[in-house]
Design a protein around this motif. Sequence first.
Motif, PDB file in Angstrom:
ATOM      1  N   ASP A  29      44.232   5.542 -73.059  1.00  0.00           N
ATOM      2  CA  ASP A  29      44.063   6.997 -73.041  1.00  0.00           C
ATOM      3  C   ASP A  29      43.227   7.456 -71.854  1.00  0.00           C
ATOM      4  OD1 ASP A  29      45.566   7.324 -75.324  1.00  0.00           O
ATOM      5  OD2 ASP A  29      43.833   7.350 -76.669  1.00  0.00           O
ATOM      6  N   GLU A  30      42.154   6.731 -71.561  1.00  0.00           N
ATOM      7  CA  GLU A  30      41.253   7.135 -70.482  1.00  0.00           C
ATOM      8  C   GLU A  30      41.523   6.392 -69.182  1.00  0.00           C
ATOM      9  OE1 GLU A  30      38.942   4.171 -73.080  1.00  0.00           O
ATOM     10  OE2 GLU A  30      40.674   5.516 -73.209  1.00  0.00           O
ATOM     11  N   TYR A  40      51.781   5.005 -78.195  1.00  0.00           N
ATOM     12  CA  TYR A  40      52.260   6.315 -77.742  1.00  0.00           C
ATOM     13  C   TYR A  40      53.587   6.704 -78.376  1.00  0.00           C
ATOM     14  CZ  TYR A  40      48.552   6.382 -74.292  1.00  0.00           C
ATOM     15  OH  TYR A  40      47.322   6.401 -73.692  1.00  0.00           O
ATOM     16  N   ASN A  60      49.106  12.763 -66.479  1.00  0.00           N
ATOM     17  CA  ASN A  60      48.919  12.621 -67.913  1.00  0.00           C
ATOM     18  C   ASN A  60      50.228  12.478 -68.680  1.00  0.00           C
ATOM     19  OD1 ASN A  60      46.000  12.789 -68.025  1.00  0.00           O
ATOM     20  ND2 ASN A  60      46.261  14.900 -67.341  1.00  0.00           N
ATOM     21  N   SER A  61      51.329  12.347 -67.946  1.00  0.00           N
ATOM     22  CA  SER A  61      52.607  12.060 -68.589  1.00  0.00           C
ATOM     23  C   SER A  61      52.632  10.602 -69.023  1.00  0.00           C
ATOM     24  CB  SER A  61      53.756  12.329 -67.617  1.00  0.00           C
ATOM     25  OG  SER A  61      53.728  11.386 -66.547  1.00  0.00           O
ATOM     26  N   ILE A  87      50.443   7.681 -67.288  1.00  0.00           N
ATOM     27  CA  ILE A  87      49.540   6.796 -68.029  1.00  0.00           C
ATOM     28  C   ILE A  87      49.938   5.336 -67.824  1.00  0.00           C
ATOM     29  CG2 ILE A  87      48.825   6.106 -70.355  1.00  0.00           C
ATOM     30  CD1 ILE A  87      49.065   9.118 -71.099  1.00  0.00           C
ATOM     31  N   HIS A 138      46.215   8.567 -64.224  1.00  0.00           N
ATOM     32  CA  HIS A 138      45.279   9.526 -64.800  1.00  0.00           C
ATOM     33  C   HIS A 138      43.831   9.087 -64.634  1.00  0.00           C
ATOM     34  CE1 HIS A 138      45.916   6.426 -67.706  1.00  0.00           C
ATOM     35  NE2 HIS A 138      45.229   6.983 -68.676  1.00  0.00           N
ATOM     36  N   HIS A 139      43.617   7.897 -64.078  1.00  0.00           N
ATOM     37  CA  HIS A 139      42.241   7.450 -63.837  1.00  0.00           C
ATOM     38  C   HIS A 139      41.822   7.869 -62.427  1.00  0.00           C
ATOM     39  CE1 HIS A 139      38.733   4.866 -63.280  1.00  0.00           C
ATOM     40  NE2 HIS A 139      38.705   4.778 -64.609  1.00  0.00           N
TER      41      HIS A 139
END
Length: 384
Positions: free
Chosen positions: A121-122, A145, A227-228, A232, A237-238
């Motif tokens: 997630d992150e 997911y 963030n799709s 990910i 997204h990082h």
Amino acid sequence: MTESNAVAGTVAEGLEPVREEFAAVAAEEGGDLAAQLVVYRNGAPIVDLWTGPELTGDTLLGAYSASKGAAHLVVALLVQEGALSLDERVAHYWPEFAVAGKQDITVRELLAHRAGLVGADEGFGIEELADDRIVAERLGAQRPYWRPGTAFGYHALVAAALSGEVVRRATGWTVQQHFTDRVRAPYAVDFHLGLPEEQEHRFRCAQPMLLTPERRAALVARASGPNSLTGIAFNRHHPRNPEVWELPNFRAVRANGTASFGGVASARGLARMYAAAIGAVDGVPPLLRPETAAAFAQIHSIGYDLVTREHKAFGAGFHVTGEYHPVLGQGAFGHSGAGGQQAFADPRNGLAYGYTRRRTPFPAAAAPENDRLIRALYAAVAAA
């Protein structure tokens, strides 16, 4: 074997068209191509070619996702020996995995990219992403997911960290240890899941694709949001995520032998590894029995890939390579890499193929010239 004038290396008699096609590919790239091509037939090399500056047949390059093929040969061997079962639940070997709706995921589903654990997630910093144990610990605690088993999506940067944790829990050894002791050493395979410092001088850093204005525009058009699901899966997204082409250039990735993308190999190593998987090499018996190779090469996931948003075909941990190159025999299996790599075994024809290049192609995936080279190979073998 006959010497090549256009590129360095040799081909067996009758396979001169393969050398000519390789030379044509190099010429079309205007001298920018640095690549290696090696083919084995029935356990012996029949093509060994290379071209480009700072490159020889012994040069080591990043293997990218072709590393998954090395890792999953280990899984196939352990299934063959009874240490693992494809239809056992992952949580049987890894109890902490049985949380957040993952308690019924099987090893088979995990290998077939059906588990829904494409990223965290992150996200991951590069030091975390390079460490399979950290990746496995984070994803082992996370909710998938999608509902496992209902769809599939390429677990691009994490697949072999997850399967590798299953291996470690079941045997007490890491995938990297198994590969070194049971594949690389006995078969003299020039493929490293964990490059020793004393071998660093053989490695050449990966280079980015050459971006023309047209390619740059195409990349922008193809880009998915960070963030799709795609973002990910590729860790976009990082905030400290490197470009995919950069991954093998990090010493931590090479030293750890990050099993999803951190292998380092020559084309000789790629081809010899798959030759050893399906047949005797230098008198050493094959790694896999025919029924094991056939079980792992069976189609497990085919159709729309939720991550790549393309038509894909996966076996148990491998690409079903004949779905990408129809000239291959049924039952061919292997794995490509984002740096242009292609590597596979074709048991029906006794062939093992390894191709690697230094500069990432456009788009970043198995380089398009592989189709030309493979067609030239099979036509020449048929005519010889």
